[in-house]
Enzyme design. Structure first.
Site, mmCIF file in Angstrom:
data_model
loop_
_atom_site.group_PDB
_atom_site.id
_atom_site.type_symbol
_atom_site.label_atom_id
_atom_site.label_comp_id
_atom_site.label_asym_id
_atom_site.label_seq_id
_atom_site.Cartn_x
_atom_site.Cartn_y
_atom_site.Cartn_z
ATOM 1 N N LYS A 190 0.850 -1.183 0.000
ATOM 2 C CA LYS A 190 0.000 0.000 0.000
ATOM 3 C C LYS A 190 0.894 1.244 0.000
ATOM 4 O O LYS A 190 1.987 1.228 0.566
ATOM 5 C CB LYS A 190 -0.893 -0.053 1.247
ATOM 6 C CG LYS A 190 -2.015 0.968 1.309
ATOM 7 C CD LYS A 190 -2.882 0.703 2.557
ATOM 8 C CE LYS A 190 -4.027 1.686 2.698
ATOM 9 N NZ LYS A 190 -4.887 1.360 3.862
ATOM 10 N N SER A 219 -9.824 1.338 2.819
ATOM 11 C CA SER A 219 -8.958 2.200 2.054
ATOM 12 C C SER A 219 -7.900 1.472 1.241
ATOM 13 O O SER A 219 -7.346 2.036 0.299
ATOM 14 C CB SER A 219 -8.270 3.194 2.994
ATOM 15 O OG SER A 219 -7.387 2.522 3.871
ATOM 16 N N SER A 265 -9.991 -1.347 6.814
ATOM 17 C CA SER A 265 -9.383 -1.037 5.519
ATOM 18 C C SER A 265 -8.675 -2.196 4.828
ATOM 19 O O SER A 265 -8.277 -2.078 3.675
ATOM 20 C CB SER A 265 -8.403 0.127 5.657
ATOM 21 O OG SER A 265 -9.109 1.345 5.719
#
Lengths: 422, 94
Positions: free
Chosen positions: A31, A106, A130
């Site tokens: 990420k 997310s 997330s």
């Protein structure tokens, strides 16, 4: 690699193996909020445009040592604030199962990259769901470990008492393999735990608690409810004992979360000032530089949460909001831990509905409700995993298992049973 | 919450904000605060169970074994928008 989904913000041209180990030859995406020395990291924000990581996050160091090939950085909601990847400053990521829908967030890019087969596995971060929510919406496995299990050193902070890094993979066994590589106490993160911080003496008795009062509330789609009942039936057929349990405090988890999280985020994001790193926008004087840099650098959702956090921490409101949220956190944690004396796992759906369309959630509050089932595990620090549990039409659905602090082993056992991996 | 309060908070948070955004946010905050205010019922509705978070304590250590001075300076300063020598550069304050 062809990325039609905008899962990646960058595919590293210098991707290579740094060692030999349990992940040798495996391709992994990280990420965009994890630091990989010499590579860009922006946390999906304009304010960090052009930032190049000066050191490796502990998880990146461990991936390198384990032989993984880190192939790129994935799209995310700006500073991990969101549940759809729509708040990224660099465009939305599409769901591999339906390009008109979000992959969740997310960590939407990390989930989409694995689901589309672009990489073998990936890392996400989970502050309120997330990892688990996008895993469910993309039809893969996503794990949030126990708070403190995985070092946050080199993770761009959102809510420091809630944040935890974890893996995405297609199977529970693969997720476990990544987890075993990245976990461990780290002198660079004083909140990391040791193997014996929490007792692992209680034997796995294949008992699952179902908090029906929490699951059967309005706003949960019929297809999710039906799929959830099917998942319960499957566990029963696998020899699991299912118990109805009552967890009244979970009803307050989301409220507590949307006080604690903005409060911590508003403090953590104070460091972005246009002086030390990231972009700089020139104003008339020094303080005006801050206003302009932060005003132009932060996107809408980030501004919203920083201001909300500033409000709940301000004099006169602190006790009313933050103080009460901390009490709720205590009550939720105590209630969950009490439940784990009689059951090994707690089962809920991962999300209230399957993947939604871009722009479908018209208000911030509607988006926040997406986290209803995932937030309690962050509040209590417990480990939780989302497992693919079938489809509604072409859209994947997920169920979530939560275990007692330190008991990821129980999640892996039940997860492998559920996905027939044994 | 009215728009002026949002602007005051934005000032505290060092974020430049226009009147229109402040107005929009003020409406959203009313909805969000209304929702999160549920949390105030916890004290009265739930028996407060203390003694949580076993294993949570402050982790302290003695200062010591510092790294050699300056070995990370260049690496860190490479990311600074403006520098002068080995210092971060900001506008004149006084």
């Amino acid at each position: 690699m062809k990325d039609d989904l905008n899962a990646f913000l960058e595919i590293f041209e210098d991707a290579k193996s740094y060692g030999e180990g349990p992940l040798s030859g495996k391709t992994i995406a990280i990420k965009d909020n994890m630091l990989f020395e010499g590579h860009k990291a922006t946390a999906g924000s304009k304010i960090l445009e052009g930032f190049v990581a000066p050191y490796d996050a502990t998880v990146v160091k461990k991936l390198k040592e384990a032989g993984a090939i880190i192939v790129g950085r994935t799209n995310m909601d700006e500073f991990a604030m969101g549940s759809s990847t729509e708040s990224s400053a660099y465009g939305v990521t599409k769901n591999p199962h339906d390009p008109e829908r979000t992959p969740g967030g997310s960590s939407g890019g990390s989930a989409a990259a694995v689901a589309a087969g672009l990489v073998w596995g990936s890392l996400g971060s989970d502050t309120g769901g997330s990892i688990r929510q996008p895993a469910a919406l993309c039809g893969i496995v996503g794990l949030k470990p126990t708070y403190g299990r995985v070092s946050r050193h080199g993770l761009i902070a959102l809510g420091s008492s809630l944040d935890q890094i974890g893996p995405f993979a297609k199977t529970v066994s693969d997720a476990e393999l990544i987890y075993n590589v990245i976990k461990g106490q780290d002198p660079m993160d004083s909140t990391t735990i040791s193997e014996d911080t929490y007792s692992a003496r209680k034997k796995f008795g294949k008992t699952i608690g179902v908090p029906r009062d929490f699951v059967e509330k309005e706003g949960i789609s019929e297809e999710v409810k039906k799929n959830f009942e099917e998942a319960i039936a499957k566990f029963e057929s696998l020899g699991y004992g299912i118990m109805d349990i009552s967890l009244p405090s979970l009803a307050y988890a989301l409220s507590a979360y949307y006080i604690i999280l903005p409060a911590e985020a508003s403090s953590n994001l104070a460091r972005f000032d246009g002086v030390k790193y990231g972009i700089h926008k020139d104003g008339e004087n020094s303080i005006d530089d801050y206003f302009k840099t932060r005003g132009e650098g932060f996107g809408e959702e980030v501004r919203r949460r920083i201001i909300l956090g500033t409000y709940v921490l301000s004099s006169g409101y602190y006790d009313e909001y933050y103080g009460e949220a901390q009490k709720a956190k205590e009550a939720i944690t105590a209630e969950l831990r009490q439940a784990f004396r009689s059951v090994d796992l707690v089962l809920t759906p991962t999300t209230p509905s399957p993947a939604f369309k871009f722009g479908e959630k018209s208000s911030p509050l509607e988006m926040y409700l997406e986290d209803i089932f995932t937030v309690p595990a962050n509040i209590a620090g417990c480990p939780a995993i989302s497992l693919p549990s079938g489809f509604s039409g072409k859209l994947p659905l997920g169920i979530e298992l939560t275990a007692d602090l330190g008991r990821e082993d129980n999640l892996f056992k039940a997860g492998k049973d559920f996905l027939n991996e044994n | 919450m009215d728009a002026q309060k949002v602007l005051d908070l934005a000032k505290l948070a060092r974020i430049e904000m226009g009147a229109e955004e402040a107005k929009r946010l003020s409406h959203e905050f009313d909805a969000i605060l209304d929702y999160v205010s549920e949390v105030k019922k916890v004290s009265s509705n739930l028996p407060l169970q203390r003694g949580r978070m076993e294993g949570v304590y402050n982790v302290m250590r003695q200062d010591g074994e510092p790294h050699a001075s300056g070995i990370y300076t260049e690496k860190m300063l490479l990311q600074a928008p403006a520098r002068e020598g080995n210092y971060l550069k900001v506008k004149k304050i006084l």
